[in-house]
Design a protein around this motif. Structure first.
Motif, PDB file in Angstrom:
ATOM      1  N   TYR A 287       0.842  -1.191   0.000  1.00 51.24           N
ATOM      2  CA  TYR A 287       0.000   0.000   0.000  1.00 51.24           C
ATOM      3  C   TYR A 287       0.882   1.247   0.000  1.00 51.24           C
ATOM      4  N   LEU A 288       0.444   2.266  -0.737  1.00 51.57           N
ATOM      5  CA  LEU A 288       1.110   3.561  -0.764  1.00 51.57           C
ATOM      6  C   LEU A 288       0.289   4.531   0.067  1.00 51.57           C
ATOM      7  N   ILE A 289       0.929   5.169   1.039  1.00 54.19           N
ATOM      8  CA  ILE A 289       0.255   6.066   1.971  1.00 54.19           C
ATOM      9  C   ILE A 289       0.818   7.466   1.775  1.00 54.19           C
ATOM     10  N   GLY A 290      -0.021   8.376   1.388  1.00 55.77           N
ATOM     11  CA  GLY A 290       0.455   9.744   1.173  1.00 55.77           C
ATOM     12  C   GLY A 290      -0.594  10.731   1.630  1.00 55.77           C
ATOM     13  N   SER A 291      -0.276  11.939   1.433  1.00 51.29           N
ATOM     14  CA  SER A 291       0.942  12.504   0.926  1.00 51.29           C
ATOM     15  C   SER A 291       1.048  13.912   1.450  1.00 51.29           C
ATOM     16  N   THR A 292       2.206  14.513   1.310  1.00 51.27           N
ATOM     17  CA  THR A 292       2.387  15.910   1.672  1.00 51.27           C
ATOM     18  C   THR A 292       2.442  16.766   0.413  1.00 51.27           C
ATOM     19  N   ARG A 293       2.281  18.080   0.579  1.00 49.86           N
ATOM     20  CA  ARG A 293       2.424  19.040  -0.526  1.00 49.86           C
ATOM     21  C   ARG A 293       3.214  20.218   0.027  1.00 49.86           C
ATOM     22  N   GLU A 294       4.525  20.191  -0.208  1.00 51.74           N
ATOM     23  CA  GLU A 294       5.435  21.127   0.448  1.00 51.74           C
ATOM     24  C   GLU A 294       6.240  21.929  -0.558  1.00 51.74           C
ATOM     25  N   ASN A 295       6.424  23.205  -0.249  1.00 56.25           N
ATOM     26  CA  ASN A 295       7.308  24.050  -1.040  1.00 56.25           C
ATOM     27  C   ASN A 295       8.661  24.081  -0.344  1.00 56.25           C
ATOM     28  N   ARG A 296       9.531  23.173  -0.741  1.00 56.33           N
ATOM     29  CA  ARG A 296      10.842  23.016  -0.100  1.00 56.33           C
ATOM     30  C   ARG A 296      11.978  23.051  -1.119  1.00 56.33           C
ATOM     31  N   GLY A 297      11.760  23.716  -2.223  1.00 55.06           N
ATOM     32  CA  GLY A 297      12.793  23.752  -3.251  1.00 55.06           C
ATOM     33  C   GLY A 297      13.031  22.368  -3.827  1.00 55.06           C
ATOM     34  N   PHE A 298      14.292  22.063  -4.099  1.00 53.15           N
ATOM     35  CA  PHE A 298      14.627  20.781  -4.717  1.00 53.15           C
ATOM     36  C   PHE A 298      15.091  19.745  -3.697  1.00 53.15           C
ATOM     37  N   ASP A 299      14.689  19.917  -2.452  1.00 54.63           N
ATOM     38  CA  ASP A 299      15.006  18.955  -1.394  1.00 54.63           C
ATOM     39  C   ASP A 299      14.110  17.728  -1.523  1.00 54.63           C
ATOM     40  N   LYS A 300      14.709  16.563  -1.793  1.00 53.00           N
ATOM     41  CA  LYS A 300      13.956  15.321  -1.930  1.00 53.00           C
ATOM     42  C   LYS A 300      14.065  14.431  -0.709  1.00 53.00           C
ATOM     43  N   SER A 301      14.571  14.944   0.396  1.00 51.57           N
ATOM     44  CA  SER A 301      14.695  14.124   1.599  1.00 51.57           C
ATOM     45  C   SER A 301      13.324  13.902   2.234  1.00 51.57           C
ATOM     46  N   THR A 302      13.214  12.823   2.988  1.00 54.47           N
ATOM     47  CA  THR A 302      12.006  12.587   3.772  1.00 54.47           C
ATOM     48  C   THR A 302      12.225  13.094   5.188  1.00 54.47           C
ATOM     49  N   ASP A 303      11.149  13.526   5.810  1.00 55.87           N
ATOM     50  CA  ASP A 303      11.209  14.153   7.125  1.00 55.87           C
ATOM     51  C   ASP A 303      10.522  13.251   8.145  1.00 55.87           C
ATOM     52  N   PRO A 304      11.199  12.883   9.218  1.00 55.48           N
ATOM     53  CA  PRO A 304      10.582  11.987  10.206  1.00 55.48           C
ATOM     54  C   PRO A 304       9.262  12.504  10.762  1.00 55.48           C
ATOM     55  N   GLU A 305       9.153  13.817  10.942  1.00 54.50           N
ATOM     56  CA  GLU A 305       7.902  14.369  11.461  1.00 54.50           C
ATOM     57  C   GLU A 305       6.770  14.181  10.452  1.00 54.50           C
ATOM     58  N   ALA A 306       7.055  14.437   9.182  1.00 51.47           N
ATOM     59  CA  ALA A 306       6.035  14.254   8.149  1.00 51.47           C
ATOM     60  C   ALA A 306       5.625  12.787   8.037  1.00 51.47           C
ATOM     61  N   ILE A 307       6.592  11.896   8.085  1.00 50.76           N
ATOM     62  CA  ILE A 307       6.286  10.468   7.993  1.00 50.76           C
ATOM     63  C   ILE A 307       5.439  10.028   9.189  1.00 50.76           C
ATOM     64  N   SER A 308       5.740  10.562  10.354  1.00 53.66           N
ATOM     65  CA  SER A 308       4.934  10.237  11.544  1.00 53.66           C
ATOM     66  C   SER A 308       3.501  10.723  11.382  1.00 53.66           C
ATOM     67  N   LEU A 309       3.330  11.892  10.798  1.00 54.10           N
ATOM     68  CA  LEU A 309       1.983  12.414  10.557  1.00 54.10           C
ATOM     69  C   LEU A 309       1.222  11.542   9.571  1.00 54.10           C
ATOM     70  N   LEU A 310       1.897  11.103   8.501  1.00 56.08           N
ATOM     71  CA  LEU A 310       1.255  10.221   7.526  1.00 56.08           C
ATOM     72  C   LEU A 310       0.862   8.893   8.174  1.00 56.08           C
ATOM     73  N   ALA A 311       1.741   8.353   9.026  1.00 53.57           N
ATOM     74  CA  ALA A 311       1.445   7.088   9.704  1.00 53.57           C
ATOM     75  C   ALA A 311       0.248   7.242  10.643  1.00 53.57           C
ATOM     76  N   ALA A 312       0.228   8.337  11.405  1.00 56.32           N
ATOM     77  CA  ALA A 312      -0.882   8.565  12.325  1.00 56.32           C
ATOM     78  C   ALA A 312      -2.189   8.755  11.556  1.00 56.32           C
ATOM     79  N   GLN A 313      -2.103   9.399  10.410  1.00 62.69           N
ATOM     80  CA  GLN A 313      -3.298   9.659   9.615  1.00 62.69           C
ATOM     81  C   GLN A 313      -3.913   8.368   9.087  1.00 62.69           C
ATOM     82  N   VAL A 314      -3.095   7.471   8.543  1.00 65.39           N
ATOM     83  CA  VAL A 314      -3.656   6.229   8.017  1.00 65.39           C
ATOM     84  C   VAL A 314      -4.231   5.375   9.145  1.00 65.39           C
ATOM     85  N   GLU A 315      -3.598   5.407  10.321  1.00 67.83           N
ATOM     86  CA  GLU A 315      -4.127   4.646  11.454  1.00 67.83           C
ATOM     87  C   GLU A 315      -5.419   5.273  11.973  1.00 67.83           C
TER      88      GLU A 315
END
Length: 401
Positions: A287-315
């Motif tokens: 399963y693919l769980i998303g997603s964020t929509r962020e204006n962060r330039g060309f930064d392709k890193s993942t953020d632990p806080e954002a991932i935690s929010l996505l995890a909490a949201q699906v649960e």
């Protein structure tokens, strides 16, 4: 140093670049596809798999999405490889009466435009999604929402175009562009020279790097989306799932909440990351769980806080997901525009130099129709849609070459 001559040079081997290459090759054009990395290295290789008609406002984008979906139906048999196209239908979860009123109005407008979508009550929702949270009061439902494997789609476009004579150069980019009497010369960082009657810029979030080579600026900026991938599990329900927050986030540019002094202290974490809910199951069971929509330039890193929010949201929407393992995360850069419309057409002041970029989250869904429209424009045929809304010059400016 090598000289390569072709009818059309396409810069960018994402889903739109490969679609355009396929359609032009079908029409007998000698096509050269060029990518600075490899096929799918940009947004097309780091996104989910949805073809979500319900997210489209009534208007030209929804009309194009209808035609694109029809084209997917034929492409699944026409292309030389499986694309894992499937129509499961889609549900947008509604949490409260305020969301319900908003979605009722939105659904009514879509129905008037011809999209088959309805509001269903919780009893019927449970038939489609028996594991949904107890406080979800209703949902939308459309049987037409579909999905496709983006990587397999690009591979199939590429294979189909190659069968018709297309050539592909990877790991090289254009560093300069020269105007010729009848076309263009591209100077690549490999030292090669490419002469083409026509050039198509399909470089996604990096498209402005290409237009600058002809003295033109196009307002395309990257918008990051972070996604979680689960372990393979049995299907949780019959449809793919989104939330009303996802629709609002997708259709409206993100506006940060401001405190009275104009700062950003009032932003919640969800607002800061542009959080929206999308939940789709792949053919392999992940399963693919998303997603964020962020204006962060060309930064392709993942953020632990954002991932935690996505995890909490699906649960929150599917409590059973607390028992499921997440195996990886990724982020992609969607090419966004100020008005939410892609750029499709010829660059002002640069005859024969086209752009097809700025689709943001609609790149996969609209790729078949984008290929057809650009093939029409390049070959001098009038597209089936009015193109004014996609004019590359709609924000002003003219190429300087």
């Amino acid at each position: 140093m090598a000289y390569v001559r072709c009818d059309v040079a396409i810069l960018g081997a994402g889903v739109n670049g490969t679609s355009i290459a396929y359609e032009l090759s079908k029409r007998g054009k000698k096509v050269l596809l060029i990518d600075k990395v490899v096929m799918g290295a940009g947004a097309s290789g780091s996104c989910d798999d949805m073809i979500l008609l319900q997210s489209k406002k009534p208007g030209i984008l929804l009309e194009m999405a209808f035609k694109s979906l029809e084209r997917f139906e034929s492409l699944k048999d026409e292309l030389p490889a499986d694309i894992e196209f499937e129509t499961r239908g889609g549900t947008i979860l509604i949490e409260d009466k305020e969301h319900l009123a908003t979605m009722e109005d939105f659904v009514a407008s879509q129905n008037r435009y011809g999209l088959e979508v309805e509001i269903i009550d919780r009893k019927r929702l449970l038939q489609l999604q028996p594991l949904v949270a107890e406080d979800i009061i209703a949902s939308t439902y459309s049987a037409r929402d579909s999905q496709v494997n983006p990587m397999l789609l690009m591979k199939a476009f590429l294979l189909g175009a190659r069968q018709k004579g297309m050539e592909f150069l990877s790991r090289t980019r254009a560093t300069a562009v020269e105007r010729l009497d009848s076309g263009w010369r591209l100077i690549l960082d490999s030292g090669d020279r490419v002469e083409a009657e026509t050039v198509v810029n399909a470089a996604g979030a990096w498209a402005n790097d290409i237009t600058k080579l002809v003295g033109f600026d196009v307002p395309i900026t990257p918008r990051k989306g972070q996604v979680i991938v689960t372990e393979a599990i049995p299907p949780l329900g019959a449809t793919n799932v989104w939330s009303a927050q996802y629709i609002v986030s997708k259709l409206k540019p993100h506006e940060a909440a401001k405190n009275p002094e104009g700062g950003a202290a009032a932003q919640t974490p969800s607002e800061r990351f542009g959080l929206g809910f999308a939940f789709t199951g792949t053919h392999n069971g992940n399963y693919l769980i998303g997603s964020t929509r962020e204006n962060r330039g060309f930064d392709k890193s993942t953020d632990p806080e954002a991932i935690s929010l996505l995890a909490a949201q699906v649960e929150r929407f599917f409590p059973v997901m607390s028992k499921i393992n997440f195996i990886r995360t990724f982020a992609g850069l969607r090419p966004s525009t100020p008005d939410g419309m892609p750029f499709l057409g010829e660059i002002p002041g640069a005859p024969g130099f086209f752009i097809a970029a700025g689709h943001e989250g609609d790149g996969i869904a609209l790729s078949p129709i984008t290929g057809l429209v650009l093939a029409d424009l390049v070959t001098g045929k009038k597209p089936a849609f009015p193109m004014e809304a996609f004019d590359p010059g709609r924000f002003g400016g003219k190429a300087g070459l």
